[in-house]
Each structure stands twice: as structure tokens, then as C-alpha cells.
Design an enzyme around this catalytic site. Structure first.
Site, short mmCIF file in Angstrom:
data_model
loop_
_atom_site.label_atom_id
_atom_site.label_comp_id
_atom_site.label_asym_id
_atom_site.label_seq_id
_atom_site.Cartn_x
_atom_site.Cartn_y
_atom_site.Cartn_z
N PHE A 138 0.82 -1.21 0.00
CA PHE A 138 0.00 0.00 0.00
C PHE A 138 0.86 1.26 0.00
CE2 PHE A 138 -2.64 -3.19 2.06
CZ PHE A 138 -3.91 -2.95 1.56
N ASP A 139 0.43 2.25 -0.75
CA ASP A 139 0.86 3.62 -0.51
C ASP A 139 0.14 4.06 0.76
OD1 ASP A 139 1.92 6.25 -0.98
OD2 ASP A 139 -0.03 6.81 -1.79
N MET A 140 0.58 5.16 1.37
CA MET A 140 -0.08 5.59 2.60
C MET A 140 -0.96 6.84 2.40
SD MET A 140 1.48 6.50 6.38
CE MET A 140 1.92 8.20 6.00
N ASP A 194 -2.93 5.98 -5.21
CA ASP A 194 -3.87 7.03 -5.61
C ASP A 194 -3.25 8.00 -6.58
OD1 ASP A 194 -3.34 9.86 -3.70
OD2 ASP A 194 -2.23 8.02 -3.32
#
Length: 217
Positions: free
Chosen positions: A9-11, A169
Site C-alpha cells: 500500500f501507498d499511505m 492514488d
């Protein structure tokens, strides 16, 4: 169920609604100091390190643009508002993390944010222990859109990139995941999907709850 070993995951903008929170702070700084057109360069910075952000801002406003002064003020504003567990999480965070853990999938984080901030925010939100590997922007020499951060995360987990999903995102993040050979999933936040992102992504979803459904099929 989809066949895969891990999800990275990106944060910011994926786990936390922090891209919007930081942007709000920068808009206040821009209003205070008369900085025009802050939206375009700010959005170009999403998913990158502080060093690359500084470069982008100076490309937009000139070499004498006092980025560090403004960034320090924006950071102070941000931490005063959101530290201590007040940073809102995105829809479906607990759901996707619980799903992956119960399915015995590996979980990592690959974010351009500096490590101590990442640890603090994950701990304050009560989700730090879900992540087996955390790779931050200060741990790699090249920032997104280069693939280094994702390749380092996969190496740390001991999984092959092609057997791993990357949840992002930002345009820079999707490019980084794609270049690293991972399977990119875009969940747009401040930046809308476009043709390039659609071509690079395995799928584009609205939130992390939809990701649970997608991976379950």
C-alpha cells in the site's frame, strides 16, 4: 479469489485522507503569502519525496522560492491539526487489512513520507502491526515514479513483484508500481483517473472496500 502473495500500500491518499489535509494547509500558506496557482504544482508533487517536491516547486516559482520556509509552516499547521490519531482514515482500511491478514497474505507499505512520521501515524491509528515491511522515501535513492520503493518492499517481504498488488492514488505511484512489475490498483484521491492510468492499472476502484470484493473474486 485472486491468486497473489502480497499487497503493498501507498499511505497518503490510500490509508489516510492526508493528501487533502496537507493540500488544505498549503492553500492557507498560499493565501497568506500570495502564492498563485498552488494547485497544479502541488498535485504534481503527490507521491514524491520532499526533495523532489522542492524541485517541482522551484521549477514552478523560481530558484529563489523559499520552499523550506513554507513547508515548515505547512508541516507545523498539519501536525497541530492531525497528530494524536486525529488524521482521518480512508473508507475500508480496517476491512482490507483484516481481510488480507485472515487470508494469510503479506502486507507492506511503500510511501514517500519520511519514516518517523509514517510510524507515528500508523501507531496512532492502531494499524501499525498489520504491516510486515515499511519502506519510506528516505530509504531509497530514487523516488516514485521510479520503482525502487516497491521493489524494496517486495524484497523485504520475500515475494515476487508480479505476485504482488500495489494500491495507489497518485500518477507517480501507479507508474512506479507498473515499472516495478507489480499489479497496480488505482483508487483515485485528489487526482482523477485518466487514459494513461487506466492503461497501467489492473483495475480502478472507488475505495478499499471495493478492493476486498475485487480480490475475493
Amino acid at each position: 479469489m485472486k491468486v497473489f502473495d502480497a499487497v503493498v500500500f501507498d499511505m497518503d491518499g490510500v490509508i489516510f485522507d492526508s493528501e487533502r489535509a496537507v493540500f488544505d494547509c498549503w492553500k492557507e500558506i498560499a493565501g497568506k503569502y500570495g502564492i498563485k496557482g498552488i494547485e497544479k504544482p502541488y498535485l504534481a508533487c503527490t507521491g514524491t519525496t520532499m526533495e523532489r517536491t522542492r524541485e517541482i516547486m522551484r521549477e514552478a516559482y523560481g530558484e529563489d522560492f523559499p520552499y523550506d520556509v513554507y513547508a515548515k509552516e505547512a508541516s507545523k499547521m498539519y501536525h497541530e491539526r492531525y497528530d494524536g490519531g486525529r488524521l482521518p482514515m480512508k473508507t475500508g482500511v480496517a476491512e482490507i487489512l483484516d481481510f488480507l491478514k485472515s487470508s494469510d497474505k503479506r502486507i507492506a507499505l511503500a510511501t514517500s513520507t519520511r519514516r518517523q512520521t509514517v510510524i507515528n501515524q500508523l501507531r496512532d491509528a492502531g494499524i501499525l502491526d498489520y504491516f510486515e515491511k515499511i519502506v519510506t522515501g528516505d530509504m531509497v535513492s530514487r523516488s516514485k515514479p521510479e520503482p525502487d520503493i516497491y521493489l524494496t518492499a517486495c524484497e523485504g517481504l520475500g515475494v515476487e513483484p508480479e505476485k504482488s498488488y500495489a494500491v495507489e492514488d497518485s500518477y507517480n505511484g501507479i507508474k512506479a508500481a507498473s515499472r516495478g512489475g507489480l499489479r497496480p490498483v488505482m483508487i483515485p484521491d485528489l487526482l482523477p483517473e485518466n487514459e494513461e492510468m487506466a492503461a497501467l492499472s489492473e483495475t480502478i476502484l472507488k475505495n478499499l472496500s471495493e478492493l476486498v470484493k475485487y480480490l475475493s473474486c
